[in-house]
Design an enzyme around this catalytic site. Sequence first.
Site, PDB file in Angstrom:
ATOM      1  N   ASP A 322      -5.737  -0.049  -6.445  1.00 51.67           N
ATOM      2  CA  ASP A 322      -4.458   0.013  -5.743  1.00 51.67           C
ATOM      3  C   ASP A 322      -4.336   1.246  -4.851  1.00 51.67           C
ATOM      4  O   ASP A 322      -3.420   1.336  -4.034  1.00 51.67           O
ATOM      5  CB  ASP A 322      -3.300  -0.042  -6.748  1.00 51.67           C
ATOM      6  CG  ASP A 322      -3.203  -1.420  -7.389  1.00 51.67           C
ATOM      7  OD1 ASP A 322      -3.701  -2.394  -6.793  1.00 51.67           O
ATOM      8  OD2 ASP A 322      -2.641  -1.523  -8.500  1.00 51.67           O
ATOM      9  N   ARG A 353      -5.333  -6.430   2.605  1.00 49.23           N
ATOM     10  CA  ARG A 353      -5.128  -4.983   2.782  1.00 49.23           C
ATOM     11  C   ARG A 353      -6.196  -4.342   3.670  1.00 49.23           C
ATOM     12  O   ARG A 353      -5.953  -3.271   4.227  1.00 49.23           O
ATOM     13  CB  ARG A 353      -5.057  -4.292   1.411  1.00 49.23           C
ATOM     14  CG  ARG A 353      -3.754  -4.606   0.702  1.00 49.23           C
ATOM     15  CD  ARG A 353      -3.627  -3.946  -0.657  1.00 49.23           C
ATOM     16  NE  ARG A 353      -2.287  -4.190  -1.196  1.00 49.23           N
ATOM     17  CZ  ARG A 353      -1.951  -4.029  -2.461  1.00 49.23           C
ATOM     18  NH1 ARG A 353      -2.847  -3.594  -3.343  1.00 49.23           N
ATOM     19  NH2 ARG A 353      -0.715  -4.261  -2.861  1.00 49.23           N
TER      20      ARG A 353
HETATM   21  C1  S3P Z   1      -2.828  -5.070 -12.123  1.00 46.92           C
HETATM   22  C2  S3P Z   1      -4.161  -5.197 -11.873  1.00 46.92           C
HETATM   23  C3  S3P Z   1      -4.760  -5.099 -10.539  1.00 46.92           C
HETATM   24  C4  S3P Z   1      -3.832  -4.395  -9.568  1.00 46.92           C
HETATM   25  C5  S3P Z   1      -2.425  -4.883  -9.668  1.00 46.92           C
HETATM   26  C6  S3P Z   1      -1.872  -4.706 -11.069  1.00 46.92           C
HETATM   27  C7  S3P Z   1      -2.340  -5.263 -13.497  1.00 46.92           C
HETATM   28  O1  S3P Z   1      -5.020  -6.398 -10.060  1.00 46.92           O
HETATM   29  O2  S3P Z   1      -4.291  -4.540  -8.253  1.00 46.92           O
HETATM   30  O3  S3P Z   1      -1.595  -4.150  -8.782  1.00 46.92           O
HETATM   31  O4  S3P Z   1      -1.181  -4.927 -13.781  1.00 46.92           O
HETATM   32  O5  S3P Z   1      -3.123  -5.764 -14.308  1.00 46.92           O
HETATM   33  P1  S3P Z   1      -6.406  -7.145 -10.473  1.00 46.92           P
HETATM   34  O6  S3P Z   1      -6.576  -6.939 -11.902  1.00 46.92           O
HETATM   35  O7  S3P Z   1      -6.253  -8.579 -10.130  1.00 46.92           O
HETATM   36  O8  S3P Z   1      -7.459  -6.463  -9.635  1.00 46.92           O
END
Ligand code: S3P
Length: 443
Positions: A322, A353
Amino acid sequence: MRRSVRIVPGWYQAETVASVPADKSIVQRLLIMSLFCQGETRIEGSGFGSDCISTARAVGMLGADVRMDRLGGAVQVLPPSEGLVQPEGEVCLGNSGTGMRLLSGVVAGYPLDVTLTGDESLMRRPMGRIADPLRRMGAQVDLLGAEDRPPVRIRGGGLNPIRYELPVASAQVKSCILLAALFAEGETEIIEPAPSRDHTERILLRWGVPIQCEGKSIRLKGYGRGGPRFRAETWRPPGDFSSAAYIMALTAAEPGRSIWVRQVGLNPRRTAFLDVLSGMGAAVSVDPRPGGDWEPAGSVHVEGRRLRAVQVWGEWIPRLIDELPLLMALGSLADGHTIVRDARELRVKECDRIAAMGEALRRLGVDVQEFDDGMRVVGPASFRREEVVLDSLGDHRIAMSLAVLATYAEAPVVIRNAGCSEISCPGFWELLTSCGVVVEDAE
Ligand code: S3P
């Protein structure tokens, strides 16, 4: 909610202390997992973003009594005493991919017919990645959008354990399977290609769930059809590291600036950005909060330096997924070529992004090269000397990354669709103002 803001470059405080709202990933997990509890769960934190609010509403539609006191900073969830209830109509998760993917795992455990939907951005996000493992476990999952897009219709119950190798490192997919696995008879094993955030595992471990994490393998023995029942408690999640990263970046590239961010989550699977900042030359120090909390937390001090470029790829990526748009922004301030690879996942976040940052950086006058799975940013850039108008495309991380970069620009920068910062960091613009940044309403 502000539609457009104008950031005036510069920053007028030498030393600042800031804190950020509660961790969105953790709060959403607690809201969803409180459905497994006997009694009332209380989650305390300063301010909940709209992803947390969407998730809380969805949990309410499944029969829980949810009381949210946004100003006082607490939410209480009392789940129905007998499983979940059949919701009336579609359950909307707003912008929240975490909400949709994790709740799918829970819903799959129950003999209900539930359709999960979301806003325009969420309706474009891939859900085949959760449909596949849930189908293998025995749930009937229909993706009602084009290709593998939402709405997600789930008819669950009677799940089997599986052994599943995740095709992408995704904490959301891993968590979806873990939550469904609680309803299976027998042991589920998940193999991650690279370690991703482990907030779900930590909550389960605190509840005493027999979950074994060894390297990239996670094994969990399910409770069968009836699912688990845990004792409800009060949780105080730390500040969101991803929100704190913007505040750290405000100072990181300017010698003489420094900032403390207090009470921020320091889960090692989230904090690679600290290593990256140090690698770029910023002076970073961490003051961990004593105590054996379930999630590590503490204060971070960042002192600005002239930055040098950095390259990130492979197993680094899930640990700063992120923060990558912010890193691309910082790359334009650093000496050399900052390169991000192996980050194709960025193309299927709240927006694409890579494309969004590429477009914004080029408009500011930065030399960038987009790759299918990342970007090269050439720094230090010569920013345009006249006002530039950028668009967040409704993506909170793009809005906040651009806002931070704008403080280093040569001329004011207008950011359109800036209100989306509320998704993860409510009060972000006020927080910037309190740090000494000049934020004006534009239009
Ligand atoms: C998150 C996991 C990430 C992240 C998202 C929040 C989470 O996504 O990008 O903002 O809360 O598990 P991914 O696990 O799909 O990469």
